[in-house]
Enzyme design. Structure first.
Site, mmCIF file in Angstrom:
data_model
loop_
_atom_site.group_PDB
_atom_site.id
_atom_site.type_symbol
_atom_site.label_atom_id
_atom_site.label_comp_id
_atom_site.label_asym_id
_atom_site.label_seq_id
_atom_site.Cartn_x
_atom_site.Cartn_y
_atom_site.Cartn_z
ATOM 1 N N LYS A 1 0.797 -1.224 0.000
ATOM 2 C CA LYS A 1 0.000 0.000 0.000
ATOM 3 C C LYS A 1 0.837 1.284 0.000
ATOM 4 O O LYS A 1 0.390 2.335 0.457
ATOM 5 C CB LYS A 1 -1.017 0.048 1.165
ATOM 6 N N SER A 2 2.049 1.170 -0.541
ATOM 7 C CA SER A 2 2.955 2.330 -0.526
ATOM 8 C C SER A 2 3.218 2.917 -1.901
ATOM 9 O O SER A 2 4.002 3.858 -2.023
ATOM 10 C CB SER A 2 4.299 1.909 0.093
ATOM 11 N N GLY A 3 2.618 2.335 -2.959
ATOM 12 C CA GLY A 3 2.867 2.887 -4.289
ATOM 13 C C GLY A 3 3.324 1.858 -5.306
ATOM 14 O O GLY A 3 3.870 2.211 -6.360
ATOM 15 N N THR A 4 3.066 0.585 -5.020
ATOM 16 C CA THR A 4 3.475 -0.504 -5.907
ATOM 17 C C THR A 4 2.838 -0.364 -7.297
ATOM 18 O O THR A 4 3.530 -0.388 -8.327
ATOM 19 C CB THR A 4 3.015 -1.856 -5.303
ATOM 20 N N TRP B 1 1.435 2.096 -8.700
ATOM 21 C CA TRP B 1 1.874 3.333 -9.363
ATOM 22 C C TRP B 1 3.191 3.074 -10.104
ATOM 23 O O TRP B 1 3.363 3.432 -11.276
ATOM 24 C CB TRP B 1 2.042 4.421 -8.306
ATOM 25 N N TRP C 1 5.210 -9.888 -9.668
ATOM 26 C CA TRP C 1 5.466 -9.896 -8.223
ATOM 27 C C TRP C 1 6.274 -11.148 -7.904
ATOM 28 O O TRP C 1 5.753 -12.270 -8.022
ATOM 29 C CB TRP C 1 4.111 -9.873 -7.530
ATOM 30 N N HIS D 1 7.484 -7.343 -2.172
ATOM 31 C CA HIS D 1 7.188 -6.788 -0.843
ATOM 32 C C HIS D 1 8.140 -7.403 0.198
ATOM 33 O O HIS D 1 7.956 -7.186 1.393
ATOM 34 C CB HIS D 1 5.762 -7.131 -0.418
ATOM 35 N N SER E 1 -4.988 2.968 4.017
ATOM 36 C CA SER E 1 -5.125 2.298 2.725
ATOM 37 C C SER E 1 -5.248 0.782 2.934
ATOM 38 O O SER E 1 -6.095 0.119 2.330
ATOM 39 C CB SER E 1 -3.918 2.632 1.851
ATOM 40 N N PHE F 1 -3.503 9.818 -10.775
ATOM 41 C CA PHE F 1 -4.476 8.931 -10.130
ATOM 42 C C PHE F 1 -5.739 8.811 -10.996
ATOM 43 O O PHE F 1 -6.244 7.717 -11.248
ATOM 44 C CB PHE F 1 -4.810 9.494 -8.746
ATOM 45 N N MET G 1 -5.045 6.673 -14.088
ATOM 46 C CA MET G 1 -4.807 5.252 -13.792
ATOM 47 C C MET G 1 -6.082 4.554 -13.324
ATOM 48 O O MET G 1 -6.287 3.368 -13.569
ATOM 49 C CB MET G 1 -3.725 5.101 -12.729
ATOM 50 N N GLY H 1 -5.906 8.007 -3.352
ATOM 51 C CA GLY H 1 -4.662 8.469 -3.963
ATOM 52 C C GLY H 1 -4.181 9.809 -3.449
ATOM 53 O O GLY H 1 -3.676 10.627 -4.221
HETATM 54 S S1 PPS Z 1 -0.480 -3.073 -3.150
HETATM 55 O O1 PPS Z 1 -1.710 -3.843 -2.763
HETATM 56 O O2 PPS Z 1 0.587 -3.232 -2.177
HETATM 57 O O3 PPS Z 1 -0.050 -3.398 -4.518
HETATM 58 O O4 PPS Z 1 -0.945 -1.551 -3.096
HETATM 59 P P1 PPS Z 1 -0.101 -0.293 -3.642
HETATM 60 O O5 PPS Z 1 -0.250 -0.203 -5.095
HETATM 61 O O6 PPS Z 1 1.274 -0.325 -3.070
HETATM 62 O O7 PPS Z 1 -0.847 0.919 -2.949
HETATM 63 C C1 PPS Z 1 -2.176 1.280 -3.273
HETATM 64 C C2 PPS Z 1 -2.315 2.744 -2.928
HETATM 65 O O8 PPS Z 1 -1.649 3.531 -3.926
HETATM 66 C C3 PPS Z 1 -2.583 4.438 -4.485
HETATM 67 N N1 PPS Z 1 -2.237 4.776 -5.893
HETATM 68 C C4 PPS Z 1 -2.025 6.021 -6.304
HETATM 69 N N2 PPS Z 1 -1.998 7.195 -5.632
HETATM 70 C C5 PPS Z 1 -1.768 8.333 -6.356
HETATM 71 N N3 PPS Z 1 -1.577 8.343 -7.687
HETATM 72 C C6 PPS Z 1 -1.582 7.189 -8.400
HETATM 73 N N4 PPS Z 1 -1.397 7.241 -9.714
HETATM 74 C C7 PPS Z 1 -1.810 5.966 -7.704
HETATM 75 N N5 PPS Z 1 -1.878 4.658 -8.069
HETATM 76 C C8 PPS Z 1 -2.149 3.955 -6.945
HETATM 77 C C9 PPS Z 1 -3.909 3.697 -4.349
HETATM 78 O O9 PPS Z 1 -5.012 4.557 -4.556
HETATM 79 C C10 PPS Z 1 -3.787 3.190 -2.922
HETATM 80 O O10 PPS Z 1 -3.863 4.235 -1.947
HETATM 81 P P2 PPS Z 1 -5.212 4.703 -1.234
HETATM 82 O O11 PPS Z 1 -4.777 5.630 -0.143
HETATM 83 O O12 PPS Z 1 -5.894 3.472 -0.702
HETATM 84 O O13 PPS Z 1 -6.012 5.393 -2.288
#
Ligand code: PPS
Length: 296
Positions: free
Chosen positions: A53-56, A58, A86, A108, A138, A229, A232, A259
């Site tokens: 949930k840290s930006g994977t 993205w 993964w 991870h 998240s 966001f 995507m 996001g």
């Molecule tokens: S996982 O399950 O570990 O693969 O999840 P992960 O992708 O690491 O984290 C998901 C959160 O990233 C946010 N996200 C984004 N935020 C901003 N911009 C973009 N483009 C973007 N893509 C993914 C996603 O919305 C999840 O955060 P939250 O706070 O739940 O919205």
């Protein structure tokens, strides 16, 4: 492990325990973890290392676009788990073994559990961290929507378990500190979710330099626009809408949910916030690295 971890998915237990970590059995088995340990790392592999949930997701969008010099075909036609697979997931071998270099690979895994071949290689690592308060929020919503994770019951209950690392992939603190203390600093770039939110073009430029791609300003701007966001969220190859509802209930919470940075302020009580601050300070007292969220 809490007694709730004996809940099941179909006929399976929800989690298995691996080197102190809880891992969802829907995608991890002893065999897949052995595959990860015995993985033949190539010198030109690029690992995307994140605590969940840290930006994977993205990064699974950004890095293939950088490697393909802005060509959107892969991100519009190939699901994110195939285009940047993964490592410790059960289908990794299908996507990784025959893939031409350079491979973008998500993991991870904490630093201590990286495949031994990684330490002998020249493979690069993009390590993404996010304000742990927002990671909790998240992750809470992800547990609500994902049938393969323990039902969080209440936010308060989840908050306590998360702090103790009794959640999938264990403790955020162990994960982040392990990677910050890695010896391979010359081939790791540390970046935060918040930096990407504040200046996505700047982040893409830094990342493209790191992976050795010289991209024009126009291509960088185009990648940044595609990776907002909003954009995507509508890409079905990236928003997890291809996953059946009985596995991810998108009507309970979307995968690309909000996001933003700072959503924790809508969830933490004053008491939780104070408790978190003192826990964080204690856990991170020896960490010299400055995170953007330290003063937010
Ligand atoms: S996982 O399950 O570990 O693969 O999840 P992960 O992708 O690491 O984290 C998901 C959160 O990233 C946010 N996200 C984004 N935020 C901003 N911009 C973009 N483009 C973007 N893509 C993914 C996603 O919305 C999840 O955060 P939250 O706070 O739940 O919205």
């Amino acid at each position: 492990m809490s007694e709730n971890n004996s809940e099941s998915y179909g006929n399976q237990e929800l989690y298995l325990k691996y080197e102190g970590l809880l891992l969802p059995t829907i995608v991890h088995t002893p065999e897949t973890l052995r595959y990860a340990q015995e993985f033949k790392v190539r010198d030109d592999d690029i690992f995307i290392s994140t605590y969940p949930k840290s930006g994977t997701t993205w990064m699974q969008e950004i890095i293939p676009l950088i490697l393909n010099e802005g060509d959107k075909t892969p991100v519009l036609t190939v699901p994110n788990w195939d285009r940047a697979p993964w490592l410790e997931e059960n289908r990794a071998h299908l996507f990784l073994d025959e893939r031409p270099s350079p491979r973008a690979i998500v993991t991870h895994l904490p630093y201590r559990l990286m495949p031994p071949a990684f330490f002998k290689s020249k493979a690069k690592v993009i390590n993404v961290a996010r304000n742990p308060r927002d990671v909790i929020v998240s992750s809470y919503h992800f547990h609500v929507m994902a049938s393969f994770l323990e039902d969080p019951e209440s936010f308060n209950e989840f908050f306590s378990k998360w702090l103790c690392g009794e959640v999938f992939f264990g403790s955020w603190f162990e994960h982040v500190k392990g990677w910050l203390n890695a010896k391979e600093k010359d081939r790791i770039i540390y970046i935060t979710y918040e930096e990407m939110l504040m200046d996505l073009k700047g982040a893409i430029k830094k990342l493209s330099n790191f992976v050795g791609k010289e991209l024009s300003e126009d291509i960088i701007a185009d990648i940044a626009e595609h990776c907002t966001f909003k954009n995507m969220k509508t890409n079905k190859m990236s928003n997890y809408s291809l996953v059946p509802e009985d596995i991810m209930a998108h009507n309970k919470s979307e995968f690309l949910r909000k996001g933003v940075a700072g959503d924790w302020k809508n969830y933490f009580t004053v008491a939780q916030s104070e408790h978190f601050d003192s826990f964080y300070q204690e856990q991170m007292k020896d960490v010299m690295h400055h995170f953007i969220w330290d003063h937010s």
